[in-house]
Design a protein around this motif. Structure first.
Motif, short mmCIF file in Angstrom:
data_model
loop_
_atom_site.label_atom_id
_atom_site.label_comp_id
_atom_site.label_asym_id
_atom_site.label_seq_id
_atom_site.Cartn_x
_atom_site.Cartn_y
_atom_site.Cartn_z
N CYS A 154 32.93 49.63 54.17
CA CYS A 154 33.56 49.57 52.85
C CYS A 154 34.54 48.40 52.80
N VAL A 155 34.36 47.53 51.81
CA VAL A 155 35.15 46.31 51.70
C VAL A 155 35.83 46.26 50.34
N SER A 156 37.09 45.86 50.32
CA SER A 156 37.87 45.73 49.10
C SER A 156 37.71 44.34 48.51
N LEU A 157 37.34 44.28 47.22
CA LEU A 157 37.24 43.01 46.49
C LEU A 157 38.03 43.14 45.19
N PRO A 158 39.37 43.02 45.26
CA PRO A 158 40.18 43.23 44.06
C PRO A 158 39.87 42.20 42.97
N GLY A 159 39.99 42.63 41.72
CA GLY A 159 39.77 41.70 40.62
C GLY A 159 39.85 42.40 39.28
N ASP A 160 39.92 41.59 38.23
CA ASP A 160 40.00 42.10 36.86
C ASP A 160 38.73 41.69 36.12
N VAL A 161 37.83 42.67 35.90
CA VAL A 161 36.54 42.34 35.28
C VAL A 161 36.59 42.33 33.76
N SER A 162 37.77 42.51 33.19
CA SER A 162 37.88 42.53 31.73
C SER A 162 37.80 41.13 31.13
N THR A 163 37.86 40.09 31.97
CA THR A 163 37.73 38.71 31.50
C THR A 163 36.54 38.05 32.20
N LEU A 164 35.96 37.06 31.55
CA LEU A 164 34.83 36.36 32.15
C LEU A 164 35.25 35.62 33.42
N GLU A 165 36.48 35.12 33.44
CA GLU A 165 37.00 34.46 34.64
C GLU A 165 37.06 35.46 35.80
N GLY A 166 37.53 36.67 35.51
CA GLY A 166 37.60 37.70 36.54
C GLY A 166 36.23 38.11 37.04
N VAL A 167 35.27 38.16 36.13
CA VAL A 167 33.88 38.47 36.51
C VAL A 167 33.36 37.44 37.50
N GLN A 168 33.56 36.17 37.17
CA GLN A 168 33.06 35.10 38.04
C GLN A 168 33.74 35.13 39.41
N GLN A 169 35.02 35.44 39.43
CA GLN A 169 35.75 35.52 40.69
C GLN A 169 35.22 36.66 41.56
N LEU A 170 34.91 37.80 40.93
CA LEU A 170 34.38 38.93 41.69
C LEU A 170 33.00 38.61 42.24
N VAL A 171 32.16 37.99 41.45
CA VAL A 171 30.82 37.61 41.92
C VAL A 171 30.93 36.66 43.11
#
Length: 257
Positions: free
Chosen positions: A61-78
């Motif tokens: 299990c790995v933590s990948l913090p981020g805010d997916v409410s913005t397109l920038e956050g989506v790209q960072q998570l990907v």
């Protein structure tokens, strides 16, 4: 027919947004116990890291913090996920928000925050991860599971206008996305939970006895109830469920009329 591996997730990779607590955590633990490699994302990095550390006692299990409410956050998570995996077998779009206010006073901020996270984020995160999902769909289907709500199926008496609308929209979006992605061996489905103890559902968490009286089955949902539904949809067992929303609520949707 070999049913021994029907619910197994061994060797599969899964990303769960809003995975640090509540329903997301329930699903993460269930997937880990079925053998998946699980990545959890949440806006609060400290909480996300702490949950991943606890769940690592069960499996990868790995933590990948981020805010997916913005397109920038989506790209960072990907991009963060791509540091760990080349393909993605299972995406669970669980991150969500709610807002309640009287009709005459309901603010635009309470609309935009909720709709961006509950409706926009699942679409654009799935869109961004489709190449990884497509690449995973070799000898098995890749899966996308949206976490909707019974409030998108029947009407809650509370004044949560943007929440109800966003969840109803997500249920219909599930159908539309399923038709697009099924030919690419990516099965899209959804779960509509009822009362589960969580930070968002404080009534179920803090007043379980009172809430249970309104539920035909007589109790709120347990982690096993949610994990079981998600494992079913994510595994071979749920391969023929395409575009549908599984209601997991002890019967309360129909009790509402």
């Amino acid at each position: 027919m070999d049913t021994s591996q029907m619910f197994s997730l061994k060797g599969r990779s899964a990303l769960i947004t809003g995975g640090s607590r509540g329903i997301g955590r329930m699903i993460a633990e269930g997937f880990l116990r079925q053998g998946a490699r699980v990545y959890i994302s949440a806006r609060k990095a400290e909480a996300c890291d702490a949950t991943a550390k606890e769940l690592s006692a069960i499996g990868h299990c790995v933590s990948l913090p981020g805010d997916v409410s913005t397109l920038e956050g989506v790209q960072q998570l990907v991009a963060a996920l791509q540091q760990h995996e080349q393909t993605l077998d299972i995406l669970v779009n669980n991150a969500g928000a709610a807002w309640g206010a009287p009709y005459d006073e309901f603010p635009e901020s309470g609309w935009d925050k909720v709709v961006d996270l509950n409706l926009k984020a699942p679409f654009f995160l799935t869109q961004a991860l489709t190449p990884m999902l497509r690449a995973a769909a070799t000898d098995h289907l890749a899966k996308v599971i949206h976490i909707a709500s019974i409030d998108g199926v029947s009407v809650n008496p509370q004044e949560t206008y943007s929440y109800a609308a966003s969840k109803a929209g997500l249920i219909h979006l599930t159908r539309r996305m399923a038709l697009k992605l099924a030919p690419e061996r990516i099965a899209v489905s959804a779960i509509a939970p009822g009362a589960f103890a969580s930070t968002m559902n404080k009534d179920a968490r803090d007043h379980a006895d009172e809430v249970s009286r309104r539920i035909p089955l007589g109790r709120i949902g347990t982690p096993e109830d949610m994990a079981g539904a998600a494992i079913f949809l994510a595994s071979r067992a749920g391969d023929y469920v395409v575009g549908s929303t599984l209601i997991v609520d002890g019967g309360v949707t129909w009790a509402r009329g």
